[in-house]
Design a protein around this motif. Structure first.
Motif, PDB file in Angstrom:
ATOM      1  N   ALA A   1     -21.523 -47.524  31.968  1.00  0.00           N
ATOM      2  CA  ALA A   1     -21.730 -46.381  31.082  1.00  0.00           C
ATOM      3  C   ALA A   1     -22.031 -46.834  29.661  1.00  0.00           C
ATOM      4  CB  ALA A   1     -20.500 -45.481  31.098  1.00  0.00           C
ATOM      5  N   ALA A   2     -21.343 -47.870  29.200  1.00  0.00           N
ATOM      6  CA  ALA A   2     -21.571 -48.378  27.845  1.00  0.00           C
ATOM      7  C   ALA A   2     -22.982 -48.935  27.706  1.00  0.00           C
ATOM      8  CB  ALA A   2     -20.536 -49.453  27.509  1.00  0.00           C
ATOM      9  N   VAL A   3     -23.459 -49.631  28.736  1.00  0.00           N
ATOM     10  CA  VAL A   3     -24.828 -50.153  28.715  1.00  0.00           C
ATOM     11  C   VAL A   3     -25.840 -49.012  28.684  1.00  0.00           C
ATOM     12  CG1 VAL A   3     -26.549 -51.457  30.031  1.00  0.00           C
ATOM     13  CG2 VAL A   3     -24.220 -52.342  29.815  1.00  0.00           C
ATOM     14  N   CYS A   4     -25.585 -47.971  29.476  1.00  0.00           N
ATOM     15  CA  CYS A   4     -26.463 -46.790  29.468  1.00  0.00           C
ATOM     16  C   CYS A   4     -26.568 -46.194  28.066  1.00  0.00           C
ATOM     17  CB  CYS A   4     -25.927 -45.725  30.430  1.00  0.00           C
ATOM     18  SG  CYS A   4     -26.114 -46.116  32.180  1.00  0.00           S
ATOM     19  N   ARG A   5     -25.429 -46.010  27.426  1.00  0.00           N
ATOM     20  CA  ARG A   5     -25.424 -45.423  26.086  1.00  0.00           C
ATOM     21  C   ARG A   5     -26.156 -46.308  25.079  1.00  0.00           C
ATOM     22  NH1 ARG A   5     -20.056 -43.922  27.794  1.00  0.00           N
ATOM     23  NH2 ARG A   5     -19.189 -45.830  26.882  1.00  0.00           N
ATOM     24  N   ARG A   6     -25.974 -47.626  25.200  1.00  0.00           N
ATOM     25  CA  ARG A   6     -26.596 -48.550  24.226  1.00  0.00           C
ATOM     26  C   ARG A   6     -28.115 -48.526  24.342  1.00  0.00           C
ATOM     27  NH1 ARG A   6     -28.409 -50.173  20.592  1.00  0.00           N
ATOM     28  NH2 ARG A   6     -28.086 -52.068  19.367  1.00  0.00           N
ATOM     29  N   PHE A   7     -28.635 -48.533  25.553  1.00  0.00           N
ATOM     30  CA  PHE A   7     -30.086 -48.518  25.725  1.00  0.00           C
ATOM     31  C   PHE A   7     -30.659 -47.147  25.342  1.00  0.00           C
ATOM     32  CE2 PHE A   7     -29.360 -52.490  27.724  1.00  0.00           C
ATOM     33  CZ  PHE A   7     -30.574 -53.136  27.859  1.00  0.00           C
ATOM     34  N   ALA A   8     -29.935 -46.077  25.657  1.00  0.00           N
ATOM     35  CA  ALA A   8     -30.393 -44.736  25.286  1.00  0.00           C
ATOM     36  C   ALA A   8     -30.445 -44.583  23.774  1.00  0.00           C
ATOM     37  CB  ALA A   8     -29.466 -43.687  25.887  1.00  0.00           C
ATOM     38  N   GLN A   9     -29.521 -45.217  23.103  1.00  0.00           N
ATOM     39  CA  GLN A   9     -29.465 -45.168  21.633  1.00  0.00           C
ATOM     40  C   GLN A   9     -30.747 -45.723  21.012  1.00  0.00           C
ATOM     41  OE1 GLN A   9     -25.919 -47.108  20.055  1.00  0.00           O
ATOM     42  NE2 GLN A   9     -26.951 -47.562  18.126  1.00  0.00           N
ATOM     43  N   GLU A  10     -31.383 -46.648  21.715  1.00  0.00           N
ATOM     44  CA  GLU A  10     -32.609 -47.270  21.203  1.00  0.00           C
ATOM     45  C   GLU A  10     -33.872 -46.542  21.658  1.00  0.00           C
ATOM     46  OE1 GLU A  10     -32.660 -49.602  19.015  1.00  0.00           O
ATOM     47  OE2 GLU A  10     -30.494 -50.019  19.011  1.00  0.00           O
ATOM     48  N   GLY A  11     -33.697 -45.408  22.329  1.00  0.00           N
ATOM     49  CA  GLY A  11     -34.847 -44.588  22.691  1.00  0.00           C
ATOM     50  C   GLY A  11     -35.400 -44.799  24.088  1.00  0.00           C
ATOM     51  N   LEU A  12     -34.759 -45.645  24.914  1.00  0.00           N
ATOM     52  CA  LEU A  12     -35.208 -45.811  26.287  1.00  0.00           C
ATOM     53  C   LEU A  12     -34.650 -44.688  27.161  1.00  0.00           C
ATOM     54  CD1 LEU A  12     -35.297 -48.860  25.091  1.00  0.00           C
ATOM     55  CD2 LEU A  12     -35.410 -49.506  27.505  1.00  0.00           C
ATOM     56  N   LYS A  13     -35.410 -44.306  28.156  1.00  0.00           N
ATOM     57  CA  LYS A  13     -34.906 -43.366  29.154  1.00  0.00           C
ATOM     58  C   LYS A  13     -34.030 -44.140  30.132  1.00  0.00           C
ATOM     59  CE  LYS A  13     -37.808 -41.802  32.128  1.00  0.00           C
ATOM     60  NZ  LYS A  13     -38.903 -41.007  32.713  1.00  0.00           N
ATOM     61  N   VAL A  14     -32.858 -43.611  30.421  1.00  0.00           N
ATOM     62  CA  VAL A  14     -31.896 -44.335  31.247  1.00  0.00           C
ATOM     63  C   VAL A  14     -31.738 -43.660  32.608  1.00  0.00           C
ATOM     64  CG1 VAL A  14     -29.555 -45.223  31.394  1.00  0.00           C
ATOM     65  CG2 VAL A  14     -30.648 -44.999  29.157  1.00  0.00           C
ATOM     66  N   HIS A  15     -31.913 -44.441  33.661  1.00  0.00           N
ATOM     67  CA  HIS A  15     -31.604 -43.997  35.011  1.00  0.00           C
ATOM     68  C   HIS A  15     -30.174 -44.444  35.311  1.00  0.00           C
ATOM     69  CE1 HIS A  15     -35.634 -42.586  36.123  1.00  0.00           C
ATOM     70  NE2 HIS A  15     -36.066 -43.578  35.381  1.00  0.00           N
ATOM     71  N   VAL A  16     -29.276 -43.486  35.390  1.00  0.00           N
ATOM     72  CA  VAL A  16     -27.851 -43.747  35.557  1.00  0.00           C
ATOM     73  C   VAL A  16     -27.533 -43.708  37.051  1.00  0.00           C
ATOM     74  CG1 VAL A  16     -25.535 -42.999  34.889  1.00  0.00           C
ATOM     75  CG2 VAL A  16     -27.468 -42.594  33.336  1.00  0.00           C
ATOM     76  N   VAL A  17     -27.204 -44.855  37.631  1.00  0.00           N
ATOM     77  CA  VAL A  17     -27.091 -44.966  39.091  1.00  0.00           C
ATOM     78  C   VAL A  17     -25.676 -45.368  39.500  1.00  0.00           C
ATOM     79  CG1 VAL A  17     -28.106 -45.943  41.177  1.00  0.00           C
ATOM     80  CG2 VAL A  17     -29.482 -45.790  39.079  1.00  0.00           C
ATOM     81  N   GLY A  18     -25.090 -44.574  40.390  1.00  0.00           N
ATOM     82  CA  GLY A  18     -23.770 -44.884  40.916  1.00  0.00           C
ATOM     83  C   GLY A  18     -23.542 -44.162  42.229  1.00  0.00           C
ATOM     84  N   ARG A  19     -22.362 -44.362  42.806  1.00  0.00           N
ATOM     85  CA  ARG A  19     -22.086 -43.764  44.118  1.00  0.00           C
ATOM     86  C   ARG A  19     -21.288 -42.465  44.029  1.00  0.00           C
ATOM     87  NH1 ARG A  19     -20.411 -46.742  48.108  1.00  0.00           N
ATOM     88  NH2 ARG A  19     -20.940 -48.800  47.302  1.00  0.00           N
ATOM     89  N   THR A  20     -20.812 -42.090  42.828  1.00  0.00           N
ATOM     90  CA  THR A  20     -20.020 -40.871  42.681  1.00  0.00           C
ATOM     91  C   THR A  20     -20.742 -39.903  41.758  1.00  0.00           C
ATOM     92  OG1 THR A  20     -17.998 -42.190  42.921  1.00  0.00           O
ATOM     93  CG2 THR A  20     -17.755 -39.940  42.080  1.00  0.00           C
ATOM     94  N   ALA A  21     -21.153 -38.765  42.306  1.00  0.00           N
ATOM     95  CA  ALA A  21     -21.998 -37.823  41.559  1.00  0.00           C
ATOM     96  C   ALA A  21     -21.346 -37.349  40.269  1.00  0.00           C
ATOM     97  CB  ALA A  21     -22.344 -36.633  42.445  1.00  0.00           C
ATOM     98  N   THR A  22     -20.073 -36.998  40.329  1.00  0.00           N
ATOM     99  CA  THR A  22     -19.415 -36.463  39.128  1.00  0.00           C
ATOM    100  C   THR A  22     -19.389 -37.490  37.999  1.00  0.00           C
ATOM    101  OG1 THR A  22     -17.267 -37.115  40.069  1.00  0.00           O
ATOM    102  CG2 THR A  22     -17.969 -34.833  40.382  1.00  0.00           C
ATOM    103  N   LYS A  23     -19.240 -38.756  38.344  1.00  0.00           N
ATOM    104  CA  LYS A  23     -19.174 -39.804  37.315  1.00  0.00           C
ATOM    105  C   LYS A  23     -20.535 -40.063  36.673  1.00  0.00           C
ATOM    106  CE  LYS A  23     -15.124 -42.198  39.172  1.00  0.00           C
ATOM    107  NZ  LYS A  23     -14.571 -43.468  39.718  1.00  0.00           N
ATOM    108  N   VAL A  24     -21.574 -40.196  37.498  1.00  0.00           N
ATOM    109  CA  VAL A  24     -22.890 -40.463  36.908  1.00  0.00           C
ATOM    110  C   VAL A  24     -23.393 -39.247  36.140  1.00  0.00           C
ATOM    111  CG1 VAL A  24     -23.548 -42.259  38.543  1.00  0.00           C
ATOM    112  CG2 VAL A  24     -24.079 -39.882  39.086  1.00  0.00           C
ATOM    113  N   ASP A  25     -23.099 -38.050  36.627  1.00  0.00           N
ATOM    114  CA  ASP A  25     -23.500 -36.834  35.916  1.00  0.00           C
ATOM    115  C   ASP A  25     -22.806 -36.733  34.560  1.00  0.00           C
ATOM    116  OD1 ASP A  25     -25.192 -36.074  37.938  1.00  0.00           O
ATOM    117  OD2 ASP A  25     -23.886 -34.526  38.770  1.00  0.00           O
ATOM    118  N   ARG A  26     -21.566 -37.163  34.512  1.00  0.00           N
ATOM    119  CA  ARG A  26     -20.818 -37.108  33.252  1.00  0.00           C
ATOM    120  C   ARG A  26     -21.450 -38.030  32.207  1.00  0.00           C
ATOM    121  NH1 ARG A  26     -15.857 -38.290  35.205  1.00  0.00           N
ATOM    122  NH2 ARG A  26     -15.607 -36.139  35.886  1.00  0.00           N
ATOM    123  N   VAL A  27     -21.831 -39.215  32.629  1.00  0.00           N
ATOM    124  CA  VAL A  27     -22.462 -40.164  31.707  1.00  0.00           C
ATOM    125  C   VAL A  27     -23.835 -39.654  31.274  1.00  0.00           C
ATOM    126  CG1 VAL A  27     -23.379 -42.518  31.476  1.00  0.00           C
ATOM    127  CG2 VAL A  27     -21.195 -42.137  32.650  1.00  0.00           C
TER     128      VAL A  27
END
Length: 250
Positions: free
Chosen positions: A25-51
């Protein structure tokens, strides 16, 4: 699936996203902060949706994907769905640290750990490298652990997968560097100050982290190092990075 999509933006795919306070999640936020579109991938829907929701609320671009990363067909389907995008980086951050007593460990447990720590990385890297070769550039980062370097009692199965991943990643780095593809392996050498540790065994994990005297590795600091690896110029690429708490005694 939650998404906020702009096909013109360069993107990053982060596999193994769980809790909001975790490395993925921290990596997702860091790359998004720089303007990249982030594909957030995990096995639990509620967790990836939250991020994903958190990133969108902060003005970033993100799409959530709930898949089994150990399933080749599901990973292929994800990459097929983003084939029109310019994928700048892929992060493989998968593999739980589960102890077991060796003589009481079943073959099924070993196979499960192998799929999580190594096979998922093999599958992700195959599809990532196909994309990067077509683009003639890209960054692939694998999350390792202390077990990548040395085994400890009760962690034979985890060490097996993570040490194999390290050698695999460093071998890929040699092969693909001439093709302008940066591959790096990050050794997370210590307990992470995240939800997985802090909430383990009814909070005992947090107590253990604090009493070890190191305080644990800060997830935002880890994410900053992943961003640094992505930004490196090919003249001086880092292929392995060892991260540990500054208080730790060598």
């Amino acid at each position: 699936m939650i998404q906020n999509q702009d096909l013109t933006l360069p993107s990053v795919v982060v596999f193994g996203v769980g809790a909001q306070r975790g490395i993925g999640a921290a990596v997702c936020r860091r790359f998004a902060q720089e303007g990249l579109k982030v594909h957030v991938v995990g096995r639990t829907a509620t967790k990836v949706d939250r991020v994903t929701t958190e990133i969108i609320n902060l003005g970033g671009q993100a799409i959530s994907h709930c898949i089994n990363i150990e399933n080749q067909a599901e990973v292929k389907a994800l990459f097929d769905s983003i084939h029109q995008e310019r994928v700048e980086a892929v992060i493989h951050n998968v593999g739980g640290n589960i102890p077991s007593i060796f003589l009481k460990t079943t073959a099924g447990f070993f196979n499960k750990m192998w799929k999580s720590t190594f096979s998922s990385a093999y599958i992700v890297s195959q599809y990532s490298l196909n994309v990067f070769q077509h683009q003639q550039n890209g960054t692939l980062i694998f999350t390792g652990a202390s077990a990548s370097m040395r085994g400890k009692p009760y962690f034979a199965a985890f060490t097996m997968g993570k040490s194999a991943l390290r050698n695999y990643a460093l071998n890929l780095a040699k092969i693909y560097k001439p093709l302008n593809i940066h591959i790096a392996h990050v050794v997370i050498d210590g307990m992470v100050d995240g939800d997985r540790v802090n909430q383990a065994v009814l909070g005992f994990g947090r107590l253990l982290r604090l009493t070890r005297g190191t305080g644990g590795l800060n997830i935002d600091a880890i994410a900053e190092n992943y961003w640094m690896l992505y930004q490196q110029k090919k003249e001086l690429w880092t292929h392995e990075l060892d991260l540990r708490p500054y208080q730790e005694k060598f």
